[in-house]
Scaffold this active site. Structure first.
Site, PDB file in Angstrom:
ATOM      1  N   ASP A  48       0.888  -1.141   0.013  1.00 41.13           N
ATOM      2  CA  ASP A  48       0.083   0.012   0.052  1.00 41.13           C
ATOM      3  C   ASP A  48       0.684   1.332  -0.094  1.00 41.13           C
ATOM      4  O   ASP A  48       0.342   2.569  -0.264  1.00 41.13           O
ATOM      5  CB  ASP A  48      -0.973   0.206   1.230  1.00 41.13           C
ATOM      6  CG  ASP A  48      -0.191   0.030   2.649  1.00 41.13           C
ATOM      7  OD1 ASP A  48       0.954  -0.123   2.607  1.00 41.13           O
ATOM      8  OD2 ASP A  48      -1.204   0.221   3.478  1.00 41.13           O
ATOM      9  N   SER A  49       2.036   1.074   0.119  1.00 39.83           N
ATOM     10  CA  SER A  49       3.153   2.115   0.102  1.00 39.83           C
ATOM     11  C   SER A  49       3.223   2.831  -1.425  1.00 39.83           C
ATOM     12  O   SER A  49       3.231   3.954  -1.628  1.00 39.83           O
ATOM     13  CB  SER A  49       4.529   1.555  -0.057  1.00 39.83           C
ATOM     14  OG  SER A  49       4.844   0.689  -0.888  1.00 39.83           O
ATOM     15  N   ASP A  87      -1.390  -6.048  -0.884  1.00 37.42           N
ATOM     16  CA  ASP A  87      -1.613  -5.399   0.590  1.00 37.42           C
ATOM     17  C   ASP A  87      -2.750  -4.973   0.534  1.00 37.42           C
ATOM     18  O   ASP A  87      -3.513  -4.118   0.052  1.00 37.42           O
ATOM     19  CB  ASP A  87      -0.538  -4.488   0.432  1.00 37.42           C
ATOM     20  CG  ASP A  87       0.080  -3.898   2.066  1.00 37.42           C
ATOM     21  OD1 ASP A  87      -0.481  -4.638   2.819  1.00 37.42           O
ATOM     22  OD2 ASP A  87       0.943  -3.024   1.975  1.00 37.42           O
ATOM     23  N   LYS A 118      -1.582  -9.274   2.252  1.00 36.06           N
ATOM     24  CA  LYS A 118      -0.882  -9.185   3.589  1.00 36.06           C
ATOM     25  C   LYS A 118      -1.823  -8.028   4.366  1.00 36.06           C
ATOM     26  O   LYS A 118      -2.483  -7.361   4.020  1.00 36.06           O
ATOM     27  CB  LYS A 118       0.577  -8.240   3.537  1.00 36.06           C
ATOM     28  CG  LYS A 118       1.101  -7.630   4.394  1.00 36.06           C
ATOM     29  CD  LYS A 118       2.554  -7.320   4.258  1.00 36.06           C
ATOM     30  CE  LYS A 118       2.542  -5.961   3.461  1.00 36.06           C
ATOM     31  NZ  LYS A 118       1.948  -4.766   4.652  1.00 36.06           N
ATOM     32  N   GLU A 186       8.539  -4.957  10.815  1.00 33.57           N
ATOM     33  CA  GLU A 186       8.794  -3.712  10.457  1.00 33.57           C
ATOM     34  C   GLU A 186       9.412  -2.471  11.374  1.00 33.57           C
ATOM     35  O   GLU A 186       8.835  -2.646  12.729  1.00 33.57           O
ATOM     36  CB  GLU A 186       7.837  -2.667   9.690  1.00 33.57           C
ATOM     37  CG  GLU A 186       8.110  -1.425   9.351  1.00 33.57           C
ATOM     38  CD  GLU A 186       7.334  -0.685   8.161  1.00 33.57           C
ATOM     39  OE1 GLU A 186       6.225  -1.306   7.656  1.00 33.57           O
ATOM     40  OE2 GLU A 186       7.629   0.504   7.682  1.00 33.57           O
TER      41      GLU A 186
HETATM   42  O1  KIV Z   1       3.230  -1.111   1.503  1.00 35.79           O
HETATM   43  C1  KIV Z   1       4.687  -1.738   1.713  1.00 35.79           C
HETATM   44  O2  KIV Z   1       5.372  -1.351   0.892  1.00 35.79           O
HETATM   45  C2  KIV Z   1       4.810  -2.501   2.996  1.00 35.79           C
HETATM   46  C3  KIV Z   1       6.379  -2.861   3.250  1.00 35.79           C
HETATM   47  C4  KIV Z   1       6.849  -1.606   3.789  1.00 35.79           C
HETATM   48  C5  KIV Z   1       6.513  -4.074   3.762  1.00 35.79           C
HETATM   49  O3  KIV Z   1       3.998  -2.808   3.626  1.00 35.79           O
END
Ligand code: KIV
Length: 269
Positions: A48-49, A87, A118, A186
């Site tokens: 979700d980044s 995610d 995730k 994390e």
């Molecule tokens: O969204 C993302 O990129 C993440 C990673 C930091 C594990 O959850």
């Protein structure tokens, strides 16, 4: 109906048992997914980044399921055989809304061809993890620093005192017992990363949790050096892609302005 890759979650358990490190990286589009798969990345995370790296949001909170699915589909097209984790965005899962959460998770598999989802959250996400796993949806946990809780906890290293460390260990155990096949840790101290990795049978994937974890995950844009300014301590810049791109675009602009481009080699006769 998109394909769902060739690997199963069992492969990652075997990698941990063999002591073979797992490499995970974020990917949000087809060309990056293809490069990552060719380079040998074991797991592609449509994190979700992407809210920040691709869509210009300030944090991950505004991201919707539709936006995320759009990118998951592109990643699947770019890497037909890869193991892809989608995610789940903020508020697309909630432990008082198990049915809706499971249905949202299922969309990542059915519509986008992801292999797993995730979920951010520890023991409080165990009931959802169990319900999704029971429905046939592999779940990767995510504990320690939780970017979706930024308004409550900020972006701080977690587990620095004994009580907090114990809470995170308990979170890890609860998720494993609920059926998670792997857990992202994390921003926790190196030693806590080691303790949890040794305690769990399932693999731990570190982002800022140290070398003793069973695998590592990095945000693609951090590792290629796409953005100037703040680089998280846990990220290593393997290239300066932002500078290369900026220089290329500046050269294009000045060549057009000066009447140098297109030259004869780039013209048709
Ligand atoms: O969204 C993302 O990129 C993440 C990673 C930091 C594990 O959850």
């Amino acid at each position: 109906m998109p394909g769902a890759g060739k690997k199963t979650v069992a492969e990652f358990l075997k990698m941990k048992q063999r002591g073979e490190k797992i490499v995970m990286m974020t990917a949000y589009d087809a060309p990056t997914a293809a490069i990552a798969a060719e380079a040998g990345v074991d797991i592609l995370l449509v994190g979700d980044s992407l809210a920040m790296t691709m869509l210009g949001y300030q944090n991950t909170l505004p991201l919707t399921v539709e936006e995320s699915l759009h990118h998951c589909k592109a990643v699947r097209r770019g890497a037909p055989d890869a193991f892809i984790v989608g995610d789940m965005p903020f508020m697309s899962f909630y432990n008082n809304a198990v049915k809706e959460s499971v249905l949202n998770a299922g969309r990542f598999l059915k519509e986008a061809g992801c292999n797993a989802v995730k979920l951010e959250g520890g023991a409080d996400s165990a009931n959802l993890t169990a319900a999704m796993t029971a429905a046939g949806i592999p779940v990767m946990g995510h504990i320690g620093l939780l970017p979706q809780k930024v308004l409550i906890s900020g972006y701080r290293v977690q587990g620095k005192n004994e009580d907090d460390a114990e809470r995170i260990v308990n979170d890890a155990v609860a998720l494993q017992e609920a059926g998670a096949f792997a857990i992202v840790l994390e921003c926790v101290p190196l030693e806590l990363g080691r303790v949890i990795s040794q305690k769990l049978a399932i693999p731990t994937i570190s982002i800022g949790a140290g070398i003793h974890c069973d695998g590592q995950v990095q945000v693609f844009h951090d590792l290629i050096g796409m953005f100037d300014g703040f680089t998280p301590k846990h990220s290593k810049r393997y290239a300066e892609a932002g500078k290369i791109i900026r220089d290329a675009v500046k050269s294009y602009v000045s060549e057009v302005k000066e009447g140098v481009f297109p030259d004869d080699a780039h013209s048709f006769h």
